[in-house]
Structures are given as structure tokens and as C-alpha cells.
Scaffold this motif. Structure first.
Motif, mmCIF file in Angstrom:
data_model
loop_
_atom_site.group_PDB
_atom_site.id
_atom_site.type_symbol
_atom_site.label_atom_id
_atom_site.label_comp_id
_atom_site.label_asym_id
_atom_site.label_seq_id
_atom_site.Cartn_x
_atom_site.Cartn_y
_atom_site.Cartn_z
ATOM 1 N N LYS A 94 6.756 3.691 9.887
ATOM 2 C CA LYS A 94 6.543 3.444 11.303
ATOM 3 C C LYS A 94 5.893 2.091 11.508
ATOM 4 C CE LYS A 94 2.741 3.403 11.074
ATOM 5 N NZ LYS A 94 1.707 2.890 10.164
ATOM 6 N N HIS A 138 0.844 7.192 15.265
ATOM 7 C CA HIS A 138 0.658 8.413 14.454
ATOM 8 C C HIS A 138 0.056 9.503 15.344
ATOM 9 C CE1 HIS A 138 1.589 7.872 10.244
ATOM 10 N NE2 HIS A 138 0.843 6.789 10.106
ATOM 11 N N GLN A 159 -10.406 3.293 12.054
ATOM 12 C CA GLN A 159 -10.515 2.768 10.681
ATOM 13 C C GLN A 159 -11.525 1.617 10.701
ATOM 14 O OE1 GLN A 159 -6.453 1.286 10.244
ATOM 15 N NE2 GLN A 159 -5.786 3.183 9.244
ATOM 16 N N PHE A 161 0.825 -1.216 0.000
ATOM 17 C CA PHE A 161 0.000 0.000 0.000
ATOM 18 C C PHE A 161 0.862 1.269 0.000
ATOM 19 C CE2 PHE A 161 -2.107 2.936 3.255
ATOM 20 C CZ PHE A 161 -2.809 3.663 2.309
ATOM 21 N N ASP A 182 0.345 0.761 14.795
ATOM 22 C CA ASP A 182 0.103 1.133 13.402
ATOM 23 C C ASP A 182 -0.501 2.534 13.284
ATOM 24 O OD1 ASP A 182 -0.022 0.651 10.627
ATOM 25 O OD2 ASP A 182 -2.127 0.096 10.769
HETATM 26 C C1 SOE Z 1 -2.917 0.791 7.847
HETATM 27 O O1 SOE Z 1 -3.607 0.752 9.024
HETATM 28 C C2 SOE Z 1 -2.419 2.162 7.500
HETATM 29 O O2 SOE Z 1 -1.945 2.004 6.222
HETATM 30 C C3 SOE Z 1 -1.297 2.688 8.356
HETATM 31 O O3 SOE Z 1 -0.221 1.829 8.386
HETATM 32 C C4 SOE Z 1 -0.920 4.059 7.858
HETATM 33 O O4 SOE Z 1 0.087 4.600 8.632
HETATM 34 C C5 SOE Z 1 -2.120 4.977 7.796
HETATM 35 O O5 SOE Z 1 -1.770 6.126 7.145
HETATM 36 C C6 SOE Z 1 -3.247 4.358 7.062
HETATM 37 O O6 SOE Z 1 -3.489 3.087 7.536
#
Ligand code: SOE
Length: 382
Positions: free
Chosen positions: A95, A184, A154, A13, A180
Motif C-alpha cells: 500500500k 492501514h 510511530q 524493510f 503510509d
Molecule cells: C513505515 O511507516 C511502515 O513500514 C509502513 O509502511 C507499514 O505499512 C507499517 O506496517 C509499518 O510502518
């Protein structure tokens, strides 16, 4: 800026997000590395790059490269970042920086020893209005910070049939949602307020102790539809969601909710910071608006506009007011900060990109959060 050349490890991704942001900045991306030669070639063709590397060793031996970007599963970060620094390449790593704080401590010490630039991709700092929130706090418009609350939620892991390498502790680390996306949020709060955490109290939740894994790999956010016959059960030892209370060294309090199983929240980061003079709130689903709360005057919504923000914020805005900047732009600005530091030969103490020191701090926080959850008590940070 000098002409820098880089390459990206990781074709999932986020690797291509790095390629796109670097290309927009005018940094030459020579090539890419996937988990197999076929994946390297597929990504090289799709992204129109010159080279499909066959191995990380081959990438590090390429004399054209000034730096490497590491966007591979977390378990690989430590070995790759270490090898890259030893090969004399500047490193921008996704990260969390590594799986344990002893690994991140070693990387931090190595980066200092070799004197190379070493950043961790905490891109959310670089949404322009997050930079503005930081500037407003630094210039005193909020007064003393009393509290910070927020969430990062999410829904892409909501069903037991949702699967990705991140759900396995062997690939992603003992913590998942916290490491994850929670890191952030914690990095964002630290970068905006400068507040240091003194203690944490955590309560984590694994909604799906068993998931159904496809008999093949699935990329983050790929949304692939599979049938029962394609699936096998796998035990899950990482958290889907959780809450953390924070005590900060100045006496302020904080509260974070993370979840990867909240329907409808695709990738939503929110914070609200309350100070003695005013409050600030931001939501990544409307990233070009910063809410300013007042006690004795009407509240305001500041729209992202280089003419309406501090000069330091305007530096990270590339489009006029009304022309929205979002997720891909935050990577572009993060890397701009990194390559500017290389260009200007800044010392590691002068840079403003997220450093290995800050990546190390996040992993220490993760370990304290996990300990707090397991022992059901407050854990103090040294
Ligand atoms: C997955 O949860 C993820 O891709 C994270 O790893 C990213 O840091 C975030 O920007 C979006 O979600």
C-alpha cells in the motif's frame, strides 16, 4: 493447496517480510529484485533464495512465477502492477496501491479485465482479534455502530535528521503519514465495520518543513546514526502528522490521529468502536487482547484463543491460546487468504483478501483528505 511459485520486488524493510511470510506458508519464493543487481544479489544470499533478478522485466518473463509481490517505493507500484497483470501474473502489491486515483482506477479495471488475483497488502486486518471484531459486528453483538475513534502513531521520523524515500512526495505521493499508516487504519475500520465514508475533514501538520538527508539511501526503520558531514538539507512537502474527522453513510462518526513523530510510539495502531449494545477496543502493542466494553456488566478482555472466538476467526489463528501471534503472522495470514483464493479459483467478488477495489478506495480517501486540508472544509465522497 497447489504448489505456487512467486518472487518479490523490493529488498527494503518490507520485501523480506513478504519472503519470510510466504516461506512459512509453503509458497515457493524463487527470487528477489532490488534497486540494483548488487542489492538483488545481497538479498538473494541473505534470504537463501534461488534467483537474484536483474530487472522487473526478467522477473515477469520467468515462466515459473504464478504471482509477484511488489514491495518497492510507492512511485513504482503503478507501472509494476500494470506490467505484471499484462504479463499474466497474479499481483500482491504494497500500500498505497498507486500515487493517484486515476492510476488505481486503471489498475482495478485491468485486474478485472484480465481476471487475475490482485491484492493490496493491508495486513493489519489479519491480526486474529481484528477478524474477531469484524465477526462480532457482523453477528450483531455491538448493535448499531455509533462511532469509531483511533490513531496510528510511530516515532521513526521524529527528528529532522530522520530521512527515508517516504518523506518525498515524488517517491511516496502527495500524502505521507495518511497514505503510509492512515490508510492501514481506514482499511481496518472498513474491514471491521463495513462502514463507508461519506465525507472527511482533515487538518495536517508538517513538523519538519526541512529535513537533513543523508548523501545515500536509508532504509525504513534502519536507525542508522550519521554525522552532520553526511547530511544535506531537503525541503519536505508531505505531512508528519494530522487528524481526520469522518462521516459515515449510516450516520456514524469517526476520528483518526496519525503521526510519525510521536516519541515512544514505535508502531502503534488503536481503535475504539462504540455501538448501541457494546464497545470494542484494540491496540497493536497488545494485539492478542480485545477489550469488550459493557454498560450493564463487567467489561471483558478476550485473549486470542481459537477456542474462544468465532470459527471464521479461528481459521486465521495458527497457535493455541497464550501463544502470541503478531506482525509477521498478519502477513502470513493475509497471503494465506490470497493464495487460498488462487487455489480455490475464487472469483474477484468472492475473495476476502484486500483487493485492488479496496486499494482504490483508500487512494480516493487520501485525495479527499488532502483536498479537505488544503481547502479547510468538509469534502464529500461520491
Ligand atoms: C513505515 O511507516 C511502515 O513500514 C509502513 O509502511 C507499514 O505499512 C507499517 O506496517 C509499518 O510502518
Amino acid at each position: 493447496m497447489q504448489n505456487f511459485t512467486t518472487a518479490v520486488a523490493g529488498t527494503g524493510f518490507i520485501g523480506p517480510v513478504h519472503v519470510e511470510a510466504l516461506t512459512r506458508l509453503g509458497i515457493r519464493v524463487k527470487g528477489i529484485l532490488g534497486s540494483s543487481p548488487q542489492k538483488s544479489e545481497k538479498a538473494q544470499l541473505a534470504l537463501k533464495l534461488e534467483k537474484a533478478y536483474r530487472s522487473f522485466e526478467e522477473m515477469l518473463e520467468d515462466p515459473d512465477l504464478d504471482s509477484v509481490h511488489i514491495a518497492t517505493p510507492n512511485v513504482l507500484h503503478f507501472g509494476m502492477a500494470r506490467a505484471a497483470l499484462l504479463a499474466g501474473k497474479h499481483v500482491m502489491c504494497e500500500k498505497p496501491l498507486a500515487m493517484t486515483s486515476s492510476e488505481t482506477a486503471e489498475l482495478l479495471a485491468l485486474a478485472r479485465e484480465v481476471g487475475l488475483h490482485a491484492g493490496v497488502c493491508y495486513n493489519i486486518r489479519y491480526y486474529p482479534l481484528n477478524w474477531e471484531a469484524r465477526k462480532q459486528i457482523q453477528t450483531g453483538s455491538l448493535g448499531e455502530v455509533y462511532s469509531v475513534v483511533g490513531s496510528y502513531v510511530q516515532d521513526w521520523l521524529m527528528y529532522e535528521t530522520d530521512y527515508n524515500w517516504r518523506v518525498l512526495s515524488t517517491q511516496g505521493g502527495a500524502l505521507r503519514a495518511i497514505a503510509d499508516i492512515g490508510t492501514h487504519w481506514m482499511d481496518l475500520v472498513y474491514s471491521i465495520t463495513g462502514l463507508e465514508v461519506s465525507a472527511v475533514l482533515a487538518d495536517l501538520q508538517t513538523v519538519h518543513p526541512t529535513r537533513k538527508r543523508p548523501k545515500g539511501e536509508v532504509e525504513t526503520f534502519s536507525g542508522k546514526t550519521l554525522t552532520e558531514a553526511d547530511l544535506e538539507p531537503v525541503a519536505i512537502d508531505t505531512e508528519d502528522a494530522g487528524s481526520v474527522l469522518f462521516r459515515f453513510t449510516n450516520g456514524a462518526k469517526g476520528q483518526l490521529w496519525v503521526s510519525q513523530v510521536t516519541a515512544g510510539r514505535k508502531n502503534c495502531v488503536r481503535y475504539e468502536i462504540a455501538g448501541s449494545q457494546a464497545s470494542l477496543a484494540w491496540n497493536s502493542e497488545r494485539p492478542n487482547e480485545l477489550w469488550i466494553g459493557q454498560r450493564n456488566a463487567p467489561n471483558q478482555t478476550l485473549l486470542k484463543d481459537p477456542g474462544l472466538v468465532n470459527a471464521a476467526t479461528a481459521h486465521y489463528i495458527n497457535y493455541p491460546g497464550g501463544h502470541n501471534e503478531g506482525f509477521p503472522d498478519s502477513f502470513k495470514q493475509c497471503f494465506r487468504s490470497f493464495y487460498d483464493a488462487m487455489d480455490q479459483n475464487l472469483s474477484l467478488d468472492e475473495v476476502n483478501y484486500p483487493t485492488f477495489a479496496e486499494g482504490h478506495k483508500e487512494v480516493i480517501l487520501c485525495e479527499a483528505i488532502l483536498q479537505s486540508h488544503r481547502e479547510e472544509r468538509w469534502i464529500s465522497l461520491k
